[in-house]
Design a protein around this motif. Structure first.
Motif, PDB file in Angstrom:
ATOM      1  N   LEU A  65      48.629  34.625  54.439  1.00 17.43           N
ATOM      2  CA  LEU A  65      49.702  35.553  54.740  1.00 17.43           C
ATOM      3  C   LEU A  65      49.585  36.896  54.831  1.00 17.43           C
ATOM      4  CD1 LEU A  65      52.422  33.506  52.855  1.00 17.43           C
ATOM      5  CD2 LEU A  65      52.004  33.458  55.625  1.00 17.43           C
ATOM      6  N   ASP A  66      48.026  37.317  54.886  1.00 19.14           N
ATOM      7  CA  ASP A  66      47.825  38.658  54.787  1.00 19.14           C
ATOM      8  C   ASP A  66      48.359  39.442  53.580  1.00 19.14           C
ATOM      9  OD1 ASP A  66      46.427  38.018  57.321  1.00 19.14           O
ATOM     10  OD2 ASP A  66      48.101  38.600  58.326  1.00 19.14           O
ATOM     11  N   GLY A  67      48.484  38.699  52.652  1.00 17.12           N
ATOM     12  CA  GLY A  67      48.866  39.837  51.412  1.00 17.12           C
ATOM     13  C   GLY A  67      50.373  40.139  51.512  1.00 17.12           C
ATOM     14  N   ASN A  68      51.135  39.572  52.440  1.00 18.71           N
ATOM     15  CA  ASN A  68      52.463  39.883  52.552  1.00 18.71           C
ATOM     16  C   ASN A  68      53.554  39.290  51.513  1.00 18.71           C
ATOM     17  OD1 ASN A  68      55.243  39.804  53.327  1.00 18.71           O
ATOM     18  ND2 ASN A  68      54.652  40.949  55.202  1.00 18.71           N
ATOM     19  N   PRO A  69      53.960  39.933  50.418  1.00 17.46           N
ATOM     20  CA  PRO A  69      54.829  39.124  49.229  1.00 17.46           C
ATOM     21  C   PRO A  69      55.972  38.539  49.652  1.00 17.46           C
ATOM     22  CG  PRO A  69      55.014  41.329  49.279  1.00 17.46           C
ATOM     23  CD  PRO A  69      53.973  41.370  50.160  1.00 17.46           C
ATOM     24  N   GLN A  70      56.643  39.128  50.933  1.00 16.58           N
ATOM     25  CA  GLN A  70      57.783  38.549  51.559  1.00 16.58           C
ATOM     26  C   GLN A  70      57.743  37.256  51.856  1.00 16.58           C
ATOM     27  OE1 GLN A  70      56.918  41.593  51.812  1.00 16.58           O
ATOM     28  NE2 GLN A  70      58.552  43.020  51.798  1.00 16.58           N
ATOM     29  N   HIS A  71      56.369  37.232  52.781  1.00 17.64           N
ATOM     30  CA  HIS A  71      56.265  35.918  53.501  1.00 17.64           C
ATOM     31  C   HIS A  71      55.808  34.819  52.397  1.00 17.64           C
ATOM     32  CE1 HIS A  71      55.360  38.335  57.415  1.00 17.64           C
ATOM     33  NE2 HIS A  71      56.660  38.170  56.995  1.00 17.64           N
ATOM     34  N   MET A  72      55.095  35.480  51.287  1.00 16.29           N
ATOM     35  CA  MET A  72      54.847  34.290  50.187  1.00 16.29           C
ATOM     36  C   MET A  72      56.056  33.743  49.701  1.00 16.29           C
ATOM     37  SD  MET A  72      52.110  33.237  48.427  1.00 16.29           S
ATOM     38  CE  MET A  72      52.280  31.669  47.667  1.00 16.29           C
ATOM     39  N   ARG A  73      56.842  34.566  49.529  1.00 14.12           N
ATOM     40  CA  ARG A  73      58.128  33.954  48.850  1.00 14.12           C
ATOM     41  C   ARG A  73      58.842  32.838  49.751  1.00 14.12           C
ATOM     42  NH1 ARG A  73      60.007  37.573  44.155  1.00 14.12           N
ATOM     43  NH2 ARG A  73      58.042  39.015  43.897  1.00 14.12           N
ATOM     44  N   THR A  74      58.910  33.514  51.051  1.00 17.78           N
ATOM     45  CA  THR A  74      59.449  32.406  52.276  1.00 17.78           C
ATOM     46  C   THR A  74      58.886  31.038  51.914  1.00 17.78           C
ATOM     47  OG1 THR A  74      60.229  34.248  53.329  1.00 17.78           O
ATOM     48  CG2 THR A  74      60.148  32.289  54.284  1.00 17.78           C
ATOM     49  N   ALA A  75      57.608  31.360  52.088  1.00 17.74           N
ATOM     50  CA  ALA A  75      56.743  29.927  52.105  1.00 17.74           C
ATOM     51  C   ALA A  75      56.869  28.999  50.938  1.00 17.74           C
ATOM     52  CB  ALA A  75      55.164  30.278  52.584  1.00 17.74           C
ATOM     53  N   ALA A  76      57.055  29.831  49.695  1.00 16.39           N
ATOM     54  CA  ALA A  76      57.294  29.081  48.355  1.00 16.39           C
ATOM     55  C   ALA A  76      58.600  28.398  48.471  1.00 16.39           C
ATOM     56  CB  ALA A  76      57.171  30.047  47.329  1.00 16.39           C
ATOM     57  N   ALA A  77      59.714  28.992  48.881  1.00 15.27           N
ATOM     58  CA  ALA A  77      60.982  28.615  48.877  1.00 15.27           C
ATOM     59  C   ALA A  77      61.197  27.495  49.706  1.00 15.27           C
ATOM     60  CB  ALA A  77      61.904  29.793  49.439  1.00 15.27           C
ATOM     61  N   MET A  78      60.404  27.321  51.136  1.00 22.09           N
ATOM     62  CA  MET A  78      60.609  26.371  51.978  1.00 22.09           C
ATOM     63  C   MET A  78      60.031  24.914  51.347  1.00 22.09           C
ATOM     64  SD  MET A  78      60.287  27.698  55.718  1.00 22.09           S
ATOM     65  CE  MET A  78      58.708  28.602  55.496  1.00 22.09           C
ATOM     66  N   LEU A  79      58.504  25.112  50.877  1.00 23.64           N
ATOM     67  CA  LEU A  79      58.011  24.013  50.068  1.00 23.64           C
ATOM     68  C   LEU A  79      58.895  23.500  49.112  1.00 23.64           C
ATOM     69  CD1 LEU A  79      55.321  22.629  49.344  1.00 23.64           C
ATOM     70  CD2 LEU A  79      54.731  24.367  47.824  1.00 23.64           C
ATOM     71  N   LEU A  80      59.466  24.270  48.026  1.00 24.83           N
ATOM     72  CA  LEU A  80      59.880  23.786  46.969  1.00 24.83           C
ATOM     73  C   LEU A  80      61.324  23.445  47.213  1.00 24.83           C
ATOM     74  CD1 LEU A  80      58.427  26.340  44.337  1.00 24.83           C
ATOM     75  CD2 LEU A  80      57.851  23.685  44.727  1.00 24.83           C
ATOM     76  N   THR A  81      61.833  23.403  48.438  1.00 24.11           N
ATOM     77  CA  THR A  81      63.359  22.833  48.615  1.00 24.11           C
ATOM     78  C   THR A  81      63.036  21.606  49.570  1.00 24.11           C
ATOM     79  OG1 THR A  81      63.490  24.479  50.449  1.00 24.11           O
ATOM     80  CG2 THR A  81      64.734  24.865  48.344  1.00 24.11           C
ATOM     81  N   LEU A  82      61.887  21.047  49.677  1.00 23.43           N
ATOM     82  CA  LEU A  82      61.530  19.981  50.615  1.00 23.43           C
ATOM     83  C   LEU A  82      61.620  18.619  49.716  1.00 23.43           C
ATOM     84  CD1 LEU A  82      58.735  21.297  52.934  1.00 23.43           C
ATOM     85  CD2 LEU A  82      61.020  20.807  53.647  1.00 23.43           C
ATOM     86  N   PRO A  83      61.970  17.452  50.492  1.00 25.20           N
ATOM     87  CA  PRO A  83      61.874  16.108  50.072  1.00 25.20           C
ATOM     88  C   PRO A  83      60.330  15.715  49.323  1.00 25.20           C
ATOM     89  CG  PRO A  83      62.652  16.073  51.998  1.00 25.20           C
ATOM     90  CD  PRO A  83      62.400  17.282  52.177  1.00 25.20           C
ATOM     91  N   GLY A  84      60.049  14.685  48.605  1.00 25.83           N
ATOM     92  CA  GLY A  84      58.936  14.439  48.269  1.00 25.83           C
ATOM     93  C   GLY A  84      58.558  15.165  46.772  1.00 25.83           C
ATOM     94  N   GLU A  85      57.188  15.058  46.604  1.00 36.15           N
ATOM     95  CA  GLU A  85      56.942  15.931  45.381  1.00 36.15           C
ATOM     96  C   GLU A  85      55.592  17.021  45.754  1.00 36.15           C
ATOM     97  OE1 GLU A  85      55.495  12.928  42.666  1.00 36.15           O
ATOM     98  OE2 GLU A  85      57.587  12.296  42.163  1.00 36.15           O
ATOM     99  N   PRO A  86      56.294  18.071  45.559  1.00 36.52           N
ATOM    100  CA  PRO A  86      55.384  19.255  46.294  1.00 36.52           C
ATOM    101  C   PRO A  86      54.448  19.488  45.143  1.00 36.52           C
ATOM    102  CG  PRO A  86      57.844  19.743  46.245  1.00 36.52           C
ATOM    103  CD  PRO A  86      57.577  18.676  45.545  1.00 36.52           C
ATOM    104  N   TYR A  87      53.176  20.164  45.748  1.00 41.79           N
ATOM    105  CA  TYR A  87      52.035  20.554  44.916  1.00 41.79           C
ATOM    106  C   TYR A  87      52.030  21.868  45.093  1.00 41.79           C
ATOM    107  CZ  TYR A  87      50.386  15.652  44.014  1.00 41.79           C
ATOM    108  OH  TYR A  87      50.318  14.386  43.553  1.00 41.79           O
TER     109      TYR A  87
END
Length: 526
Positions: free
Chosen positions: A349-371
């Motif tokens: 993500l080219d070191g972009n902290p906003q994009h990092m948080r967005t990616a994390a938020a999407m991952l951790l609100t999905l079904p299954g068991e995230p890694y």
């Protein structure tokens, strides 16, 4: 074993977000009651984690020493990259399946780790690397003799073999056996000459690998991450998409599960199946509990980076439909953003902290068991070559502090600010952001157990989905962009969401059935 990398730049300044409650930031203690499980797994490279004996190499006792950190973070399981004896630093070429790499400790250390993890409600799985062994394995050394019973534990070329054949892994398939073997011998080694493939048409091989799995279950392991799971029988380009090769793979993993069930019927198995489409991953959900969702990792990062959903909701709906058609009503998935073979998320993500948080938020609100890959929650940078993707976990601001591993030099871009010490002290850090999101999964049952339904987005800068667990339905909305976005909540046929249950930052509001979400904010509505 491998997956395409992306280019990376330097880390940007952190995006400020509201303070976490103090109890979420404070380290947990061994006596703390176990919270509801988040279903989140955390990948650890033991060599890089925490060093308890001062040799610069992380060890199993180091994992035990930092279990309170993991409990505070909220994870409910850890995956240990290979801990078996191996001639390599990474361990993906095993010499003994029923022993611990002496640099990491002893079997007693592993049993102690498993016991302490279980006290905290944390499961432990280990990497099971069984597509191939090391060329230094006693099995393979014996196999170099054509008259040895171990010879047939591996696959050998004959006079009709095309020794220039490519492998399904994109390398040369056949490897010269060397001076210790009979002249002209070549063996199958689709990843490297140091990694000869086992021959799973030999019942003795199957029995030995099942025995190894049973051994670790008896030591306290809760299951395994199965390395290169598709390559047991998918060795050549013509095996790719071949139903016969797939059937053989599934037959073996079914046999493996049955063997492990004799010791622990609740053994958890997650497979590394590097396929580009959900329909190609789905068949493995018959013998396995989950497979890593490689195509989704690409989609999540692309959406965060471009600040557009790119049809993510409908794509997820199709993915889960394919999974449920094979694996049953519960969505069996192992979503992730990056692992030890890929450039780290922050670098992608080219070191972009906003994009990092967005990616994390999407991952951790999905079904299954995230890694989550170790250090991801700190925003650690890392790009190829591979050792730089697996550099030491930074615990203290000082690089030479007690417990810091030194086997690999740290990237100067991962300075003192990218450390547990620094980020625990900063209520606006990425570490606190990850902690908050992981705890959401414990606090909102629908986020942990719920199904999935794509929600009609009002703009391509929003990603939105419903999660329903049979008792409650919540709507998750992510603003991928740097400007406030609005979305209608009075959609025909959809539940009427009226309450903001969770949000990553202030300012979310509902007015006249219209949701307003500030820039780079994620929200859960009830």
């Amino acid at each position: 074993m491998k997956f395409p990398r992306r280019l990376a730049l330097l880390l940007s300044a952190a995006l400020l977000l509201p303070t976490l409650p103090a109890q979420a930031a404070a380290p947990a203690t061994a006596g703390k009651s176990v919270q509801a499980p988040s279903g989140v797994w955390y990948e650890i490279f033991v060599r890089s984690w925490y060093d308890t004996n001062g040799d610069g190499i992380g060890d199993l006792n180091g994992v035990t020493a930092r279990l309170d950190y993991l409990q505070s973070l909220g994870v409910s399981g850890i995956w240990l990259m290979p801990i078996n004896p191996s001639p390599s630093y990474h361990g993906y070429d095993v010499t003994d399946y029923q022993a611990v790499n002496p640099q990491y400790g002893t079997l007693a250390d592993f049993r102690h780790l498993a016991d302490e993890a279980h006290k905290r409600g944390i499961r432990v799985i280990i990497d099971m690397v069984v597509n191939h062994t090391s060329d230094q394995s006693p099995w393979f050394k014996a196999a170099l003799d054509p008259n040895s019973p171990y010879h047939d534990w591996y696959t050998w070329a004959d006079k009709y073999t095309d020794l220039e054949s490519a492998s399904a892994a994109g390398t040369r398939a056949w490897q010269a056996a060397g001076k210790q073997a009979a002249p002209g011998q070549h063996y199958l080694g689709i990843f490297a000459s140091s990694m000869p493939d086992l021959n799973y048409d030999n019942p003795a091989v199957r029995a030995a690998i099942i025995k190894a799995g049973q051994f670790w279950l008896k030591q306290g392991a809760d299951g395994f991450r199965l390395d290169a799971a598709r390559h047991i029988y998918e060795n050549f380009p013509w095996d790719v998409d071949d139903p016969a090769a797939l059937a053989k793979n599934l037959d073996w993993w079914n046999e493996y599960r049955r063997g492990l069930a004799a010791v622990n019927p609740h053994t958890y198995l997650v497979g590394e199946v590097t396929q580009p489409a959900a329909t190609m991953l789905a068949p493995y959900l018959k013998p396995l509990d989950a497979v890593f969702n490689f195509p989704l990792a690409v989609q999540l990062i692309d959406a965060a980076k471009s600040e557009r959903n790119q049809g993510l909701g409908p794509t997820l709906a199709r993915t889960y439909a394919a999974y449920q058609a094979v694996g049953g009503k519960t969505i069996k998935d192992a979503p992730f953003l990056s692992n030890h073979d890929q450039e780290r998320v922050m670098s992608q993500l080219d070191g972009n902290p906003q994009h990092m948080r967005t990616a994390a938020a999407m991952l951790l609100t999905l079904p299954g068991e995230p890694y989550v890959y170790y250090g991801e929650e700190l925003g650690t940078l890392g790009k190829k070559p591979d050792p730089a993707l697996r550099e030491p976990m930074r615990w203290q601001r000082a690089t030479r502090a007690k417990g810091e591993t030194t086997w690999e030099a740290a990237d100067p871009a991962n300075g003192a600010a990218v450390s547990v010490e620094a980020e625990q002290a900063d209520p606006h850090s990425l570490l606190h952001f990850y902690t908050r999101l992981i705890h959401w999964r414990s606090e909102v049952p629908a986020l942990h157990d719920g199904g999935f339904r794509a929600y009609p987005e009002a703009s391509d800068h929003l990603a939105a989905w419903e999660r329903t667990d049979g008792r409650d339905t919540v709507l998750v909305v992510h603003n991928l962009s740097g400007t406030t976005q609005t979305m209608a909540l009075d959609v025909p046929g959809e539940p009427h969401f009226t309450r903001v249950l969770k949000q990553t930052g202030p300012g979310t509001a509902i007015h006249d059935s219209t949701l307003s979400v500030p820039a780079y904010t994620s929200v859960v509505l009830q």
